[in-house]
Design a protein around this motif. Structure first.
Motif, PDB file in Angstrom:
ATOM      1  N   VAL A  39       7.974  32.232  49.034  1.00 58.07           N
ATOM      2  CA  VAL A  39       8.828  33.127  48.252  1.00 58.07           C
ATOM      3  C   VAL A  39       7.994  34.303  47.721  1.00 58.07           C
ATOM      4  CG1 VAL A  39      10.302  33.324  46.207  1.00 58.07           C
ATOM      5  CG2 VAL A  39      10.437  31.286  47.648  1.00 58.07           C
ATOM      6  N   ILE A  40       6.750  34.007  47.343  1.00 59.77           N
ATOM      7  CA  ILE A  40       5.787  35.057  47.006  1.00 59.77           C
ATOM      8  C   ILE A  40       4.836  35.117  48.192  1.00 59.77           C
ATOM      9  CG2 ILE A  40       4.089  35.905  45.355  1.00 59.77           C
ATOM     10  CD1 ILE A  40       6.914  35.523  44.203  1.00 59.77           C
ATOM     11  N   ALA A  41       4.995  36.092  49.056  1.00 58.26           N
ATOM     12  CA  ALA A  41       4.279  36.136  50.337  1.00 58.26           C
ATOM     13  C   ALA A  41       2.780  35.921  50.162  1.00 58.26           C
ATOM     14  CB  ALA A  41       4.534  37.484  51.022  1.00 58.26           C
ATOM     15  N   GLY A  42       2.254  34.962  50.919  1.00 62.06           N
ATOM     16  CA  GLY A  42       0.822  34.702  50.917  1.00 62.06           C
ATOM     17  C   GLY A  42       0.353  33.763  49.832  1.00 62.06           C
ATOM     18  N   SER A  43       1.224  33.386  48.909  1.00 59.58           N
ATOM     19  CA  SER A  43       0.808  32.498  47.813  1.00 59.58           C
ATOM     20  C   SER A  43       0.904  31.051  48.277  1.00 59.58           C
ATOM     21  CB  SER A  43       1.686  32.719  46.574  1.00 59.58           C
ATOM     22  OG  SER A  43       1.233  31.929  45.505  1.00 59.58           O
ATOM     23  N   THR A  44      -0.093  30.637  49.024  1.00 57.71           N
ATOM     24  CA  THR A  44      -0.043  29.321  49.664  1.00 57.71           C
ATOM     25  C   THR A  44      -0.277  28.169  48.693  1.00 57.71           C
ATOM     26  OG1 THR A  44      -2.358  29.593  50.325  1.00 57.71           O
ATOM     27  CG2 THR A  44      -0.660  30.168  51.937  1.00 57.71           C
ATOM     28  N   ARG A  45      -0.503  28.480  47.415  1.00 59.79           N
ATOM     29  CA  ARG A  45      -0.552  27.399  46.426  1.00 59.79           C
ATOM     30  C   ARG A  45       0.841  26.815  46.222  1.00 59.79           C
ATOM     31  NH1 ARG A  45       1.062  28.519  41.151  1.00 59.79           N
ATOM     32  NH2 ARG A  45       1.877  30.629  40.834  1.00 59.79           N
TER      33      ARG A  45
ATOM     34  N   GLY B  17     -12.637  22.820  52.320  1.00 63.98           N
ATOM     35  CA  GLY B  17     -11.677  23.910  52.396  1.00 63.98           C
ATOM     36  C   GLY B  17     -12.077  25.055  51.490  1.00 63.98           C
ATOM     37  N   ALA B  18     -11.189  26.023  51.387  1.00 64.21           N
ATOM     38  CA  ALA B  18     -11.428  27.200  50.548  1.00 64.21           C
ATOM     39  C   ALA B  18     -10.156  27.513  49.764  1.00 64.21           C
ATOM     40  CB  ALA B  18     -11.820  28.397  51.417  1.00 64.21           C
ATOM     41  N   GLY B  19     -10.326  28.094  48.588  1.00 70.28           N
ATOM     42  CA  GLY B  19      -9.188  28.537  47.810  1.00 70.28           C
ATOM     43  C   GLY B  19      -8.197  27.440  47.472  1.00 70.28           C
ATOM     44  N   SER B  20      -6.911  27.769  47.530  1.00 71.84           N
ATOM     45  CA  SER B  20      -5.856  26.836  47.141  1.00 71.84           C
ATOM     46  C   SER B  20      -5.878  25.564  47.981  1.00 71.84           C
ATOM     47  CB  SER B  20      -4.481  27.508  47.268  1.00 71.84           C
ATOM     48  OG  SER B  20      -4.374  28.608  46.395  1.00 71.84           O
ATOM     49  N   SER B  21      -6.153  25.709  49.276  1.00 67.29           N
ATOM     50  CA  SER B  21      -6.195  24.530  50.146  1.00 67.29           C
ATOM     51  C   SER B  21      -7.304  23.574  49.723  1.00 67.29           C
ATOM     52  CB  SER B  21      -6.397  24.960  51.600  1.00 67.29           C
ATOM     53  OG  SER B  21      -5.290  25.684  52.079  1.00 67.29           O
ATOM     54  N   ALA B  22      -8.447  24.134  49.328  1.00 66.72           N
ATOM     55  CA  ALA B  22      -9.548  23.291  48.863  1.00 66.72           C
ATOM     56  C   ALA B  22      -9.160  22.541  47.598  1.00 66.72           C
ATOM     57  CB  ALA B  22     -10.796  24.126  48.625  1.00 66.72           C
TER      58      ALA B  22
ATOM     59  N   VAL C 267     -13.094  14.705  62.638  1.00 65.70           N
ATOM     60  CA  VAL C 267     -12.437  15.722  61.826  1.00 65.70           C
ATOM     61  C   VAL C 267     -10.926  15.529  61.833  1.00 65.70           C
ATOM     62  CG1 VAL C 267     -12.001  18.197  61.540  1.00 65.70           C
ATOM     63  CG2 VAL C 267     -14.279  17.401  62.240  1.00 65.70           C
ATOM     64  N   ILE C 268     -10.361  15.541  60.626  1.00 67.17           N
ATOM     65  CA  ILE C 268      -8.915  15.613  60.446  1.00 67.17           C
ATOM     66  C   ILE C 268      -8.619  17.034  60.000  1.00 67.17           C
ATOM     67  CG2 ILE C 268      -6.940  14.791  59.102  1.00 67.17           C
ATOM     68  CD1 ILE C 268      -8.637  12.174  58.648  1.00 67.17           C
ATOM     69  N   GLY C 269      -7.857  17.765  60.791  1.00 67.89           N
ATOM     70  CA  GLY C 269      -7.532  19.146  60.461  1.00 67.89           C
ATOM     71  C   GLY C 269      -6.111  19.261  59.949  1.00 67.89           C
ATOM     72  N   ILE C 270      -5.943  19.880  58.793  1.00 67.10           N
ATOM     73  CA  ILE C 270      -4.616  20.091  58.213  1.00 67.10           C
ATOM     74  C   ILE C 270      -4.395  21.587  58.076  1.00 67.10           C
ATOM     75  CG2 ILE C 270      -3.096  19.694  56.238  1.00 67.10           C
ATOM     76  CD1 ILE C 270      -4.669  17.184  55.610  1.00 67.10           C
ATOM     77  N   ALA C 271      -3.337  22.097  58.701  1.00 62.10           N
ATOM     78  CA  ALA C 271      -3.024  23.524  58.627  1.00 62.10           C
ATOM     79  C   ALA C 271      -1.516  23.713  58.637  1.00 62.10           C
ATOM     80  CB  ALA C 271      -3.669  24.278  59.786  1.00 62.10           C
TER      81      ALA C 271
ATOM     82  N   VAL D  59     -14.321  14.108  58.169  1.00 66.71           N
ATOM     83  CA  VAL D  59     -14.093  15.344  57.424  1.00 66.71           C
ATOM     84  C   VAL D  59     -12.601  15.640  57.411  1.00 66.71           C
ATOM     85  CG1 VAL D  59     -14.491  17.834  57.383  1.00 66.71           C
ATOM     86  CG2 VAL D  59     -16.361  16.278  57.980  1.00 66.71           C
ATOM     87  N   ILE D  60     -12.073  15.913  56.216  1.00 73.51           N
ATOM     88  CA  ILE D  60     -10.683  16.342  56.075  1.00 73.51           C
ATOM     89  C   ILE D  60     -10.729  17.833  55.735  1.00 73.51           C
ATOM     90  CG2 ILE D  60      -8.500  16.038  54.857  1.00 73.51           C
ATOM     91  CD1 ILE D  60     -10.943  13.271  54.461  1.00 73.51           C
ATOM     92  N   ALA D  61     -10.506  18.663  56.746  1.00 75.32           N
ATOM     93  CA  ALA D  61     -10.588  20.118  56.568  1.00 75.32           C
ATOM     94  C   ALA D  61      -9.175  20.672  56.406  1.00 75.32           C
ATOM     95  CB  ALA D  61     -11.268  20.767  57.767  1.00 75.32           C
ATOM     96  N   VAL D  62      -8.974  21.457  55.352  1.00 75.45           N
ATOM     97  CA  VAL D  62      -7.629  21.947  55.024  1.00 75.45           C
ATOM     98  C   VAL D  62      -7.649  23.470  54.908  1.00 75.45           C
ATOM     99  CG1 VAL D  62      -5.662  21.684  53.469  1.00 75.45           C
ATOM    100  CG2 VAL D  62      -7.322  19.831  53.667  1.00 75.45           C
ATOM    101  N   THR D  63      -6.736  24.127  55.629  1.00 80.35           N
ATOM    102  CA  THR D  63      -6.596  25.577  55.554  1.00 80.35           C
ATOM    103  C   THR D  63      -5.167  25.949  55.911  1.00 80.35           C
ATOM    104  OG1 THR D  63      -7.116  27.646  56.740  1.00 80.35           O
ATOM    105  CG2 THR D  63      -7.738  25.613  57.825  1.00 80.35           C
ATOM    106  N   ALA D  64      -4.501  26.679  55.045  1.00 78.97           N
ATOM    107  CA  ALA D  64      -3.097  27.031  55.278  1.00 78.97           C
ATOM    108  C   ALA D  64      -2.941  27.831  56.567  1.00 78.97           C
ATOM    109  CB  ALA D  64      -2.532  27.804  54.091  1.00 78.97           C
ATOM    110  N   SER D  65      -3.755  28.864  56.730  1.00 80.14           N
ATOM    111  CA  SER D  65      -3.640  29.728  57.911  1.00 80.14           C
ATOM    112  C   SER D  65      -4.154  29.054  59.172  1.00 80.14           C
ATOM    113  CB  SER D  65      -4.426  31.022  57.694  1.00 80.14           C
ATOM    114  OG  SER D  65      -5.822  30.757  57.649  1.00 80.14           O
ATOM    115  N   GLY D  66      -5.028  28.076  58.993  1.00 80.91           N
ATOM    116  CA  GLY D  66      -5.634  27.407  60.146  1.00 80.91           C
ATOM    117  C   GLY D  66      -6.789  28.165  60.747  1.00 80.91           C
ATOM    118  N   ARG D  67      -7.202  29.271  60.103  1.00 76.28           N
ATOM    119  CA  ARG D  67      -8.280  30.064  60.680  1.00 76.28           C
ATOM    120  C   ARG D  67      -9.297  30.542  59.640  1.00 76.28           C
ATOM    121  NH1 ARG D  67      -4.212  34.940  62.512  1.00 76.28           N
ATOM    122  NH2 ARG D  67      -4.074  36.052  60.527  1.00 76.28           N
ATOM    123  N   THR D  68      -9.312  29.928  58.475  1.00 75.59           N
ATOM    124  CA  THR D  68     -10.271  30.295  57.441  1.00 75.59           C
ATOM    125  C   THR D  68     -11.692  30.033  57.926  1.00 75.59           C
ATOM    126  OG1 THR D  68      -8.654  29.686  55.745  1.00 75.59           O
ATOM    127  CG2 THR D  68     -10.959  29.890  55.054  1.00 75.59           C
TER     128      THR D  68
END
Length: 298
Positions: free
Chosen positions: A184-190, A67-72, A157-161, A131-140
């Motif tokens: 609550v804070i738009a876009g802060s997917t952490r 993954g990338a960023g917070s999802s990773a 592949v296990i996809g989590i979005a 592979v466990i691939a994680v991305t909040a938006s589902g399109r990273t």
């Protein structure tokens, strides 16, 4: 471009920065609880994912968190815990993160767009891996590239979005959709999205550990004690399961080289070699090993 739900404004967003601290915290807590509700509708998919993970480890496959960023960070946290909790060897777990794993507090955002890096990272994958691939938006792009390359190389592949109809699901053998509400804070997917991801990952890997026989009556018997805290925990488990005192349990742990499962059988009267052989016969399932030991006599 249509924004994902995680980028939408939360109903509590207006005037949020003008509220007193307790009110802000109340909104944040309510949003976290709401995000967790998204996990409940994905239980069948989470169960299917846990089965894939267990099957990979029972064979010659590896678990690969990507993954990338917070999802990773959510994914990596789960992968790093598998050894200490379930005794999964470190070489059976791979961690792929856009830009590499952080060594300080800097985590560049542009790396998530590097699909080429994702494709290159996936070159280490092979058939039998999961592979466990994680991305909040589902399109990273990075996560999508890893998932697509993984399937091309024969991995599952296990996809989590956190988005319905996520592109990631086009490359997933098991699709886990966690449709969390706006942050609550738009876009802060952490925050909400990350909480739901973490819960789903915890549930997947825990059910996997149970399927692998690494849990006995709610105790992590796959543990191999390598520090004082874990030695104390392990001795308590051995004493409880084998119904012996903690001194004998500690002695059995020494003979079992810190591993709980053989130590239990040793405490029940088996020689160390016989304990290991019995666990091999039962594919590491302690309950089955104890039953077979009872049937054959100590």
């Amino acid at each position: 471009m249509t924004l994902p739900v995680t980028e939408h404004l939360h109903p509590a967003a207006t005037g949020l920065d003008t509220l007193p601290g307790p009110a802000v915290l109340g909104h944040l807590l309510a949003a976290q609880a709401s995000a967790l509700q998204a996990v409940s509708q994905a239980l069948p998919q989470i169960e299917a994912a846990a089965a894939l993970m267990a099957q990979a480890l029972q064979a010659d496959g590896r678990l690969v968190y990507a993954g990338a960023g917070s999802s990773a960070l959510m994914a990596v946290a789960d992968g790093l815990e598998l050894g200490g909790t379930f005794g999964i060897p470190a070489d059976r777990v791979l961690l792929l993160m856009a830009g590499g794993l952080p060594v300080d507090a800097r985590m560049p955002g542009d790396t998530e767009d590097d699909a080429d890096e994702g494709t290159r990272a996936a070159e280490i994958l092979r058939a039998g891996d999961v592979v466990i691939a994680v991305t909040a938006s589902g399109r990273t792009p990075y996560a999508l590239a890893v998932a697509e390359a993984a399937q091309a190389r024969g991995a599952q592949v296990i996809g989590i979005a956190n988005a319905v109809g996520a592109k990631l699901f086009d490359h997933a053998d098991v699709a886990i959709c966690l449709p969390t509400p706006p942050e609550v804070i738009a876009g802060s997917t952490r925050m909400g999205a990350g909480t739901a991801q973490k819960a789903a990952l915890n549930m997947m890997s825990t059910l996997m550990g149970i399927k692998l026989g690494q849990v006995h009556d709610g105790m992590m018997v796959g543990l191999v004690a390598d520090n004082d805290k874990l030695r104390a925990r392990a001795a308590t488990m051995v004493a409880r399961i084998a119904a012996v005192d903690e001194l004998l349990a500690a002695q059995a742990l020494v003979m079992g080289r810190g591993a709980v499962k053989p130590a239990v059988l040793i405490a029940l009267g088996k020689a160390p070699d016989a304990a290991l052989a019995l666990l091999s016969e039962t594919k590491g399932n302690l309950r089955a090993a104890i039953a077979r030991s009872d049937k054959n006599g100590s």
